[in-house]
Design an enzyme around this catalytic site. Structure first.
Site, PDB file in Angstrom:
ATOM      1  N   ASP A 142       1.070  -1.260  -0.029  1.00 43.70           N
ATOM      2  CA  ASP A 142      -0.439  -0.524  -0.511  1.00 43.70           C
ATOM      3  C   ASP A 142       0.833   1.222   0.051  1.00 43.70           C
ATOM      4  OD1 ASP A 142      -2.161   1.678  -0.546  1.00 43.70           O
ATOM      5  OD2 ASP A 142      -1.687   1.412   2.359  1.00 43.70           O
ATOM      6  N   ARG A 172     -11.056 -12.881   5.593  1.00 45.03           N
ATOM      7  CA  ARG A 172      -9.658 -13.521   4.575  1.00 45.03           C
ATOM      8  C   ARG A 172     -10.513 -14.654   4.483  1.00 45.03           C
ATOM      9  NH1 ARG A 172      -4.619 -11.401   7.014  1.00 45.03           N
ATOM     10  NH2 ARG A 172      -5.344 -10.395   9.227  1.00 45.03           N
ATOM     11  N   PHE A 220      -9.784   0.436  -0.862  1.00 50.50           N
ATOM     12  CA  PHE A 220      -9.363  -1.272   0.370  1.00 50.50           C
ATOM     13  C   PHE A 220      -9.429  -1.937  -0.529  1.00 50.50           C
ATOM     14  CE2 PHE A 220      -9.659  -3.262   3.499  1.00 50.50           C
ATOM     15  CZ  PHE A 220      -9.044  -3.353   4.591  1.00 50.50           C
TER      16      PHE A 220
HETATM   17  P1  IMP Z   1       2.607  -0.972   4.006  1.00 50.54           P
HETATM   18  O1  IMP Z   1       3.198  -0.536   4.292  1.00 50.54           O
HETATM   19  O2  IMP Z   1       1.313   0.767   3.679  1.00 50.54           O
HETATM   20  O3  IMP Z   1       2.561  -0.692   2.226  1.00 50.54           O
HETATM   21  O4  IMP Z   1       0.843  -1.390   3.658  1.00 50.54           O
HETATM   22  C1  IMP Z   1       1.467  -2.888   4.118  1.00 50.54           C
HETATM   23  C2  IMP Z   1      -0.516  -3.474   4.779  1.00 50.54           C
HETATM   24  O5  IMP Z   1      -1.021  -3.016   4.930  1.00 50.54           O
HETATM   25  C3  IMP Z   1      -0.845  -4.984   4.158  1.00 50.54           C
HETATM   26  O6  IMP Z   1       0.688  -5.823   4.744  1.00 50.54           O
HETATM   27  C4  IMP Z   1      -1.551  -5.141   4.549  1.00 50.54           C
HETATM   28  O7  IMP Z   1      -1.788  -6.174   6.045  1.00 50.54           O
HETATM   29  C5  IMP Z   1      -2.043  -3.738   4.719  1.00 50.54           C
HETATM   30  N1  IMP Z   1      -3.196  -3.108   3.719  1.00 50.54           N
HETATM   31  C6  IMP Z   1      -2.684  -2.689   2.858  1.00 50.54           C
HETATM   32  N2  IMP Z   1      -4.064  -2.098   2.103  1.00 50.54           N
HETATM   33  C7  IMP Z   1      -5.209  -2.938   2.542  1.00 50.54           C
HETATM   34  C8  IMP Z   1      -6.155  -3.129   1.782  1.00 50.54           C
HETATM   35  O8  IMP Z   1      -6.726  -2.959   0.355  1.00 50.54           O
HETATM   36  N3  IMP Z   1      -6.921  -4.312   2.469  1.00 50.54           N
HETATM   37  C9  IMP Z   1      -6.344  -5.147   3.588  1.00 50.54           C
HETATM   38  N4  IMP Z   1      -5.270  -4.468   4.067  1.00 50.54           N
HETATM   39  C10 IMP Z   1      -4.564  -4.146   3.338  1.00 50.54           C
END
Ligand code: IMP
Length: 179
Positions: free
Chosen positions: A106, A168, A155
């Site tokens: 993300d 999940r 999301f």
């Molecule tokens: P980042 O550190 O912002 O890249 O976030 C990574 C983590 O955020 C992922 O491993 C997910 O657990 C969670 N995450 C980010 N976007 C989503 C989404 O759209 N759905 C579910 N989990 C998400």
């Protein structure tokens, strides 16, 4: 596929089983080709990547190992801010060809903090395989070697990904319905 409700939110169908499967098939073929003879070690990051890791690993036809870790973040000092550590990494990755399996990138914050720690242990190589990437959400760029799908900044749940712990178990991927 039809709309689903997870807790208080409604989600619409986004990526069905056939598309997920073909994405995984494509990635697995690339990995089988690139890592032949290298005996890679896959490290899957729990919880979100468990389904993706299982389906991907079934399609890996070369000699390979897999292990599972969890990432935990805690508050470091003022200068280090949030620190991310791996729980359960009991494999020696020194001189190994390591492939990290992650469900979704993300902002990129989690991996951009964690990968340097792994590099410190001097693997022979370190690459990322990621099912979903939201390029528009990037704050901390990470280099994704094998990608399933680039998706808009919305999301998503299902196929291992959760909304507040739930969703999940959905076998396909849904995105938040904005009314
Ligand atoms: P980042 O550190 O912002 O890249 O976030 C990574 C983590 O955020 C992922 O491993 C997910 O657990 C969670 N995450 C980010 N976007 C989503 C989404 O759209 N759905 C579910 N989990 C998400």
């Amino acid at each position: 596929m039809v709309k689903v409700q997870v807790l208080d939110k409604v989600f619409e169908p986004y990526l069905d089983a056939a598309r997920i499967e073909s994405g995984i098939h494509r990635i697995a073929a690339e990995i089988n080709r690139d890592y032949a003879g290298k005996k890679p070690l896959f490290i899957a990051i729990l919880n979100g990547s468990f389904m993706f890791a299982a389906d991907l690993f079934k399609e890996i036809s070369i000699d390979a190992e897999i292990c599972f870790i969890k990432l935990a973040s805690y508050k470091g000092t003022k200068s280090t801010g949030q620190v991310i550590t791996a729980i359960g990494l009991d494999m020696d990755i020194h001189n190994r060809h390591v492939i990290i399996i992650e469900d979704i990138v993300d902002t990129g914050k989690t991996l951009s903090q964690f990968l340097p720690q792994l590099k410190h242990q001097q693997p022979a190589s370190l690459e990322l395989v990621v099912l979903l990437h939201k390029p528009d959400a990037t704050e901390f760029p990470v280099d994704i070697r094998y990608l399933g799908f680039s998706i808009p900044n919305k999301f998503v749940v299902g196929y291992g990904l959760d909304y507040d712990g739930f969703g999940r178990n959905l076998p396909e991927i849904y995105r938040l319905l904005e009314e």
